[in-house]
Motif scaffolding. Structure first.
Motif, PDB file in Angstrom:
ATOM      1  N   ALA A 180       0.944  -1.241   0.027  1.00  0.00           N
ATOM      2  CA  ALA A 180      -0.047   0.199   0.064  1.00  0.00           C
ATOM      3  C   ALA A 180       0.914   1.237   0.030  1.00  0.00           C
ATOM      4  CB  ALA A 180      -0.720  -0.007   1.071  1.00  0.00           C
ATOM      5  N   ARG A 181       0.242   2.550  -0.695  1.00  0.00           N
ATOM      6  CA  ARG A 181       0.905   3.664  -0.584  1.00  0.00           C
ATOM      7  C   ARG A 181      -0.028   4.281   0.371  1.00  0.00           C
ATOM      8  NH1 ARG A 181       0.236   7.998  -4.256  1.00  0.00           N
ATOM      9  NH2 ARG A 181       1.644   9.587  -3.963  1.00  0.00           N
ATOM     10  N   PHE A 182       0.209   4.952   1.332  1.00  0.00           N
ATOM     11  CA  PHE A 182      -0.616   5.734   2.316  1.00  0.00           C
ATOM     12  C   PHE A 182       0.010   7.044   3.068  1.00  0.00           C
ATOM     13  CE2 PHE A 182       2.218   3.373   4.977  1.00  0.00           C
ATOM     14  CZ  PHE A 182       2.112   3.995   6.187  1.00  0.00           C
ATOM     15  N   ASP A 188      10.493   3.289  -1.659  1.00  0.00           N
ATOM     16  CA  ASP A 188       9.314   2.653  -2.659  1.00  0.00           C
ATOM     17  C   ASP A 188       9.691   1.256  -3.049  1.00  0.00           C
ATOM     18  OD1 ASP A 188       7.843   2.146  -4.903  1.00  0.00           O
ATOM     19  OD2 ASP A 188       8.048   4.037  -5.790  1.00  0.00           O
ATOM     20  N   PRO A 189       8.876   0.228  -2.748  1.00  0.00           N
ATOM     21  CA  PRO A 189       9.402  -1.152  -2.894  1.00  0.00           C
ATOM     22  C   PRO A 189       9.527  -1.273  -4.515  1.00  0.00           C
ATOM     23  CG  PRO A 189       7.483  -0.827  -1.455  1.00  0.00           C
ATOM     24  CD  PRO A 189       7.895   0.402  -2.114  1.00  0.00           C
ATOM     25  N   TYR A 196       4.911   3.776   2.175  1.00  0.00           N
ATOM     26  CA  TYR A 196       4.693   2.454   1.634  1.00  0.00           C
ATOM     27  C   TYR A 196       4.689   1.428   2.972  1.00  0.00           C
ATOM     28  CZ  TYR A 196       5.620   4.474  -3.101  1.00  0.00           C
ATOM     29  OH  TYR A 196       5.523   5.063  -4.159  1.00  0.00           O
ATOM     30  N   GLY A 197       3.925   0.382   2.496  1.00  0.00           N
ATOM     31  CA  GLY A 197       4.061  -0.494   3.562  1.00  0.00           C
ATOM     32  C   GLY A 197       3.089  -1.741   3.313  1.00  0.00           C
ATOM     33  N   VAL A 198       3.304  -2.848   4.013  1.00  0.00           N
ATOM     34  CA  VAL A 198       2.664  -4.086   3.564  1.00  0.00           C
ATOM     35  C   VAL A 198       1.573  -4.189   4.729  1.00  0.00           C
ATOM     36  CG1 VAL A 198       3.091  -6.520   3.510  1.00  0.00           C
ATOM     37  CG2 VAL A 198       4.896  -5.229   3.123  1.00  0.00           C
ATOM     38  N   VAL A 199       0.500  -4.344   3.922  1.00  0.00           N
ATOM     39  CA  VAL A 199      -0.897  -4.791   4.581  1.00  0.00           C
ATOM     40  C   VAL A 199      -1.015  -6.066   5.350  1.00  0.00           C
ATOM     41  CG1 VAL A 199      -3.231  -4.432   4.632  1.00  0.00           C
ATOM     42  CG2 VAL A 199      -2.075  -2.915   3.360  1.00  0.00           C
ATOM     43  N   GLU A 200      -1.052  -6.229   6.567  1.00  0.00           N
ATOM     44  CA  GLU A 200      -1.352  -7.621   7.254  1.00  0.00           C
ATOM     45  C   GLU A 200      -2.381  -7.637   8.046  1.00  0.00           C
ATOM     46  OE1 GLU A 200       3.486  -8.417   7.445  1.00  0.00           O
ATOM     47  OE2 GLU A 200       2.756  -7.566   9.148  1.00  0.00           O
ATOM     48  N   GLY A 201      -2.809  -8.733   8.553  1.00  0.00           N
ATOM     49  CA  GLY A 201      -4.056  -8.756   9.230  1.00  0.00           C
ATOM     50  C   GLY A 201      -5.368  -9.337   8.756  1.00  0.00           C
ATOM     51  N   ALA A 202      -6.188  -9.804   9.583  1.00  0.00           N
ATOM     52  CA  ALA A 202      -7.556 -10.415   8.992  1.00  0.00           C
ATOM     53  C   ALA A 202      -8.487  -8.973   9.080  1.00  0.00           C
ATOM     54  CB  ALA A 202      -8.054 -11.151  10.230  1.00  0.00           C
ATOM     55  N   PRO A 203      -9.356  -9.087   8.129  1.00  0.00           N
ATOM     56  CA  PRO A 203     -10.259  -8.107   7.694  1.00  0.00           C
ATOM     57  C   PRO A 203     -10.834  -7.497   9.022  1.00  0.00           C
ATOM     58  CG  PRO A 203     -10.824  -9.895   6.487  1.00  0.00           C
ATOM     59  CD  PRO A 203      -9.676 -10.477   7.226  1.00  0.00           C
ATOM     60  N   VAL A 251       6.251  -8.517 -14.173  1.00  0.00           N
ATOM     61  CA  VAL A 251       5.087  -7.913 -13.678  1.00  0.00           C
ATOM     62  C   VAL A 251       5.392  -7.769 -12.010  1.00  0.00           C
ATOM     63  CG1 VAL A 251       2.620  -8.482 -12.918  1.00  0.00           C
ATOM     64  CG2 VAL A 251       3.547  -8.864 -15.188  1.00  0.00           C
ATOM     65  N   TYR A 252       5.106  -6.734 -11.462  1.00  0.00           N
ATOM     66  CA  TYR A 252       5.393  -6.476  -9.772  1.00  0.00           C
ATOM     67  C   TYR A 252       3.879  -7.064  -9.041  1.00  0.00           C
ATOM     68  CZ  TYR A 252       6.162  -4.410  -5.487  1.00  0.00           C
ATOM     69  OH  TYR A 252       6.348  -3.971  -4.337  1.00  0.00           O
TER      70      TYR A 252
END
Length: 265
Positions: free
Chosen positions: A4-6, A33-34, A15-22, A138-139
């Motif tokens: 995600a970009r936020f 920037d990844p 930027y970051g990695v989104v983790e966790g349950a809904p 493809v990223y």
């Protein structure tokens, strides 16, 4: 992996990695920037509910679209199915983020259409990519709404305004790097409040030209750069959107992209 970009708390975009349950997601913040640097977690975590998601990629070069890539969509507009991918370009200034409102331009008339799509994000500089090696460049994938001022496509002849106006290419909510795009569902919903109607319901397996064919075709003519975005076409069911309505595009395995439409002041 969801990239995600936020922004949060007034910070510059990160930027970051989104983790966790809904409902319990957190963003594991990374430095840089990844797309251009290895993932390097900073240790900071931001609850997703406290973050404002931005367009997950800002193409430094270009956005390319593929027209009439689903038979039923070509038929509903009275068009022939192209033998090769029908490619058009839109400027990177057309990109908007998830949740960004779109002010309907006065010149768009009554036929501003939604087009829910799967979008491809390119990983690295490449040219003349053979189909069997497309996965290497493809990223990941994100959700797109290829907004189109339908009444101007014909009169303008070029689609610079009908598809390329500011905000006409919402992307989000993030980039999914682990998706198998061969057969995922694309669903578009339109309405107000919580009362949304399903207007598009298709699957990527129904594409006329699959992603490998599209990337190979495009890269045979032009160099692709990191962060370039390719929109892969929309299923049948396109139609107009009005001021006050919200459009949600959901791609299975990625998430939901929402855009609210408002009238010009």
């Amino acid at each position: 992996m969801r990239i995600a970009r936020f922004s949060s708390g007034g910070s510059d975009p990160r930027y970051g990695v989104v983790e966790g349950a809904p409902g319990e997601e957190e963003i594991l913040v990374v430095s840089g920037d990844p797309l251009f640097t290895p993932l390097n977690p900073t240790g900071e975590r931001v609850p997703l509910v406290d973050a404002r998601l931005l367009a997950p990629v800002i193409p430094r070069s270009k956005v390319l679209g593929i027209g009439r890539n689903y038979v039923a969509h070509a038929e509903e507009l009275g068009n022939e199915v192209p033998a090769e991918p029908l490619v058009f370009t839109v400027p990177n200034t057309s990109v908007a983020g998830p949740g960004d409102p779109l002010v309907i331009p006065a010149w768009a008339g009554e036929e501003l259409h939604y087009e829910g799509e799967l979008a491809v994000v390119i990983r690295r500089l490449c040219k003349d990519v053979p189909k069997e090696r497309v996965a290497e460049v493809v990223y990941g994938y994100t959700v797109a709404n290829d907004i189109t001022a339908r009444s101007l496509q014909g009169p303008d002849q070029q689609w610079w305004r009908a598809k390329g106006a500011d905000g006409f290419t919402p992307l989000g909510p993030w980039i999914e790097t682990d998706l198998d795009p061969a057969d995922v569902r694309i669903e578009t919903r339109v309405g107000t409040g919580e009362d949304l109607e399903v207007v598009q319901d298709g699957r990527t397996s129904l594409m006329v030209h699959d992603i490998a064919s599209i990337v190979a075709h495009v890269s045979s003519a032009m160099t692709l750069l990191p962060g370039d975005v390719i929109l892969t076409g929309t299923p049948a069911g396109v139609g107009p959107v009005r001021a006050g309505q919200r459009v949600e595009v959901e791609v299975e395995g990625i998430g939901v992209l929402s855009t609210t439409f408002t009238a010009p002041e």
